[in-house]
Scaffold this motif. Structure first.
Motif, PDB file in Angstrom:
ATOM      1  N   ARG A 182       8.893  10.436  -2.077  1.00  0.00           N
ATOM      2  CA  ARG A 182       9.306  10.462  -0.683  1.00  0.00           C
ATOM      3  C   ARG A 182      10.638   9.732  -0.506  1.00  0.00           C
ATOM      4  N   PRO A 183      11.500  10.218   0.369  1.00  0.00           N
ATOM      5  CA  PRO A 183      12.788   9.547   0.605  1.00  0.00           C
ATOM      6  C   PRO A 183      12.590   8.162   1.202  1.00  0.00           C
ATOM      7  N   ILE A 184      13.493   7.243   0.878  1.00  0.00           N
ATOM      8  CA  ILE A 184      13.347   5.859   1.282  1.00  0.00           C
ATOM      9  C   ILE A 184      13.327   5.702   2.800  1.00  0.00           C
ATOM     10  N   HIS A 185      14.108   6.503   3.524  1.00  0.00           N
ATOM     11  CA  HIS A 185      14.130   6.360   4.978  1.00  0.00           C
ATOM     12  C   HIS A 185      12.778   6.742   5.597  1.00  0.00           C
ATOM     13  N   GLN A 186      12.117   7.747   5.033  1.00  0.00           N
ATOM     14  CA  GLN A 186      10.785   8.096   5.527  1.00  0.00           C
ATOM     15  C   GLN A 186       9.780   7.001   5.174  1.00  0.00           C
ATOM     16  N   ALA A 187       9.922   6.440   3.974  1.00  0.00           N
ATOM     17  CA  ALA A 187       9.021   5.363   3.556  1.00  0.00           C
ATOM     18  C   ALA A 187       9.167   4.151   4.470  1.00  0.00           C
ATOM     19  N   VAL A 188      10.401   3.779   4.783  1.00  0.00           N
ATOM     20  CA  VAL A 188      10.655   2.635   5.655  1.00  0.00           C
ATOM     21  C   VAL A 188      10.049   2.873   7.038  1.00  0.00           C
ATOM     22  N   ALA A 189      10.282   4.062   7.582  1.00  0.00           N
ATOM     23  CA  ALA A 189       9.764   4.384   8.914  1.00  0.00           C
ATOM     24  C   ALA A 189       8.243   4.351   8.938  1.00  0.00           C
ATOM     25  N   THR A 190       7.613   4.923   7.914  1.00  0.00           N
ATOM     26  CA  THR A 190       6.148   4.962   7.852  1.00  0.00           C
ATOM     27  C   THR A 190       5.569   3.569   7.648  1.00  0.00           C
ATOM     28  N   SER A 191       6.297   2.726   6.916  1.00  0.00           N
ATOM     29  CA  SER A 191       5.826   1.363   6.666  1.00  0.00           C
ATOM     30  C   SER A 191       5.699   0.555   7.939  1.00  0.00           C
ATOM     31  N   ALA A 192       6.523   0.855   8.940  1.00  0.00           N
ATOM     32  CA  ALA A 192       6.384   0.168  10.218  1.00  0.00           C
ATOM     33  C   ALA A 192       5.014   0.465  10.828  1.00  0.00           C
ATOM     34  N   GLY A 193       4.559   1.715  10.715  1.00  0.00           N
ATOM     35  CA  GLY A 193       3.229   2.077  11.191  1.00  0.00           C
ATOM     36  C   GLY A 193       2.131   1.425  10.374  1.00  0.00           C
ATOM     37  N   VAL A 194       2.358   1.310   9.063  1.00  0.00           N
ATOM     38  CA  VAL A 194       1.404   0.611   8.199  1.00  0.00           C
ATOM     39  C   VAL A 194       1.259  -0.836   8.656  1.00  0.00           C
ATOM     40  N   GLY A 195       2.389  -1.453   9.057  1.00  0.00           N
ATOM     41  CA  GLY A 195       2.345  -2.825   9.541  1.00  0.00           C
ATOM     42  C   GLY A 195       1.451  -2.981  10.763  1.00  0.00           C
ATOM     43  N   VAL A 196       1.467  -1.987  11.638  1.00  0.00           N
ATOM     44  CA  VAL A 196       0.599  -2.023  12.818  1.00  0.00           C
ATOM     45  C   VAL A 196      -0.868  -1.944  12.400  1.00  0.00           C
ATOM     46  N   LEU A 197      -1.179  -1.018  11.472  1.00  0.00           N
ATOM     47  CA  LEU A 197      -2.564  -0.830  11.027  1.00  0.00           C
ATOM     48  C   LEU A 197      -3.107  -2.039  10.274  1.00  0.00           C
ATOM     49  N   ILE A 198      -2.204  -2.839   9.689  1.00  0.00           N
ATOM     50  CA  ILE A 198      -2.635  -4.035   8.967  1.00  0.00           C
ATOM     51  C   ILE A 198      -2.716  -5.245   9.887  1.00  0.00           C
ATOM     52  N   SER A 199      -1.676  -5.439  10.697  1.00  0.00           N
ATOM     53  CA  SER A 199      -1.579  -6.688  11.455  1.00  0.00           C
ATOM     54  C   SER A 199      -2.611  -6.787  12.574  1.00  0.00           C
ATOM     55  N   VAL A 200      -2.902  -5.686  13.262  1.00  0.00           N
ATOM     56  CA  VAL A 200      -3.859  -5.764  14.377  1.00  0.00           C
ATOM     57  C   VAL A 200      -5.251  -6.164  13.889  1.00  0.00           C
ATOM     58  N   PRO A 201      -5.861  -5.424  12.938  1.00  0.00           N
ATOM     59  CA  PRO A 201      -7.164  -5.890  12.441  1.00  0.00           C
ATOM     60  C   PRO A 201      -7.055  -7.192  11.657  1.00  0.00           C
ATOM     61  N   GLY A 202      -5.867  -7.448  11.057  1.00  0.00           N
ATOM     62  CA  GLY A 202      -5.676  -8.687  10.303  1.00  0.00           C
ATOM     63  C   GLY A 202      -5.777  -9.909  11.196  1.00  0.00           C
ATOM     64  N   VAL A 203      -5.173  -9.856  12.369  1.00  0.00           N
ATOM     65  CA  VAL A 203      -5.252 -10.964  13.313  1.00  0.00           C
ATOM     66  C   VAL A 203      -6.692 -11.179  13.762  1.00  0.00           C
ATOM     67  N   ILE A 204      -7.376 -10.082  14.080  1.00  0.00           N
ATOM     68  CA  ILE A 204      -8.779 -10.193  14.499  1.00  0.00           C
ATOM     69  C   ILE A 204      -9.617 -10.829  13.386  1.00  0.00           C
ATOM     70  N   GLY A 205      -9.381 -10.387  12.156  1.00  0.00           N
ATOM     71  CA  GLY A 205     -10.127 -10.926  11.022  1.00  0.00           C
ATOM     72  C   GLY A 205      -9.846 -12.401  10.785  1.00  0.00           C
ATOM     73  N   MET A 206      -8.588 -12.832  10.939  1.00  0.00           N
ATOM     74  CA  MET A 206      -8.250 -14.229  10.698  1.00  0.00           C
ATOM     75  C   MET A 206      -8.726 -15.132  11.842  1.00  0.00           C
TER      76      MET A 206
END
Length: 276
Positions: A182-206
């Motif tokens: 996958r091109p790096i620009h698509q990876a970077v853009a998608t990673s921002a969404g990954v950050g949302v999926l990790i951080s929201v449940p991550g905060v609840i878990g911590m």
């Protein structure tokens, strides 16, 4: 002993926290990451100065970093999505695996020591730093992202490791996507969404993992420090769109080198602290 909150040293670290928030926001937009690799060590030093007990310093740093990443990643994701650069299909396929990895990490965090979290952060920061320094665009594992079972397993692993580090998972997802063509620009853009999926449940878990824990600093919700979030979120959220514009306009190799060197320094510092 808790230091004078109006001391020059405290003021300096408050400014450092705000500066780290700005850098985190830029990194969120530029690399699709939440900036936790910058935030965690700065937060840790801030807690040292405030006299927070060593047994919870690293836990609070990681959890607070995740809390800061929530709006930063969301702002970055929406900015990238407006440009049509996000792989929404990959994000949808990770709606369950990523939070599962996060939940497992919260369980581990509830039982691991502060030194254990330091060691985990140091090892992963070392590996990610080396990846940033020696990455080659020509490295490939395949021509497209695989399906079951590799895709969900990788999603769960990214969620697990990222939560224990207090990061948004962008560097790991960037690596995963680019290794599969996958091109790096698509990876970077998608990673921002990954950050949302990790951080929201991550905060609840911590919050759950630290509920009722001893020696927490004032105004904490579980392991999450509300003052730390209040200081950093406004700066990081404002800086995220600037990073997005940079991501679509600049070559990233020089920035990758600088970030990789920073991670190696942080990894070495945390590793050495384990023997003090």
């Amino acid at each position: 002993m808790t230091p004078d909150l109006l001391s020059f040293e405290t003021l300096g670290l408050v400014l450092a926290l705000m500066a780290a928030g700005g850098i985190a926001g830029l990194l969120a937009g530029l690399f699709g990451i939440g900036g936790g690799a910058v935030l965690v060590p700065v937060l840790y030093q801030f807690l040292v100065l405030l006299g927070v007990d060593e047994s919870v310093r690293m836990h609070v740093s990681v959890a607070t970093s995740l809390g800061i990443i929530v709006p930063t990643s969301l702002r970055s994701y929406l900015s990238h999505r407006a440009r049509g650069a996000v792989d929404e299909a990959l994000l949808k396929s990770w709606l369950i695996p990523l939070p599962l990895g996060v939940a497992l990490a919260a369980i581990v965090a509830a039982h691991v020591s502060g030194d254990g979290l330091k060691g985990i952060f140091a090892v992963i920061a070392l590996l990610v730093g080396l990846r940033m320094l020696f990455n080659r665009a020509s490295w490939r594992l395949g021509d497209d992202i695989p399906g079951f079972p590799i895709r969900p397993l990788c999603g769960a692993l990214i969620g697990f490791l990222s939560t224990l580090m207090g990061i948004g998972g962008g560097v790991m997802n960037n690596t995963f996507m680019t290794l599969y063509g996958r091109p790096i620009h698509q990876a970077v853009a998608t990673s921002a969404g990954v950050g949302v999926l990790i951080s929201v449940p991550g905060v609840i878990g911590m919050i759950w993992a630290g509920w009722g824990a001893e020696h927490l600093p004032p105004f904490s919700l579980g392991y999450v420090s509300l003052p730390g979030i209040a200081l950093i979120i406004p700066v990081s959220t404002l800086a995220a769109p600037i990073g997005v514009r940079m991501a679509h306009a600049w070559p990233k190799r020089r920035l990758e080198l600088g970030f990789g060197i920073f991670l190696l320094i942080v990894a070495a510092r945390f590793a050495l602290s384990l023997f003090e």
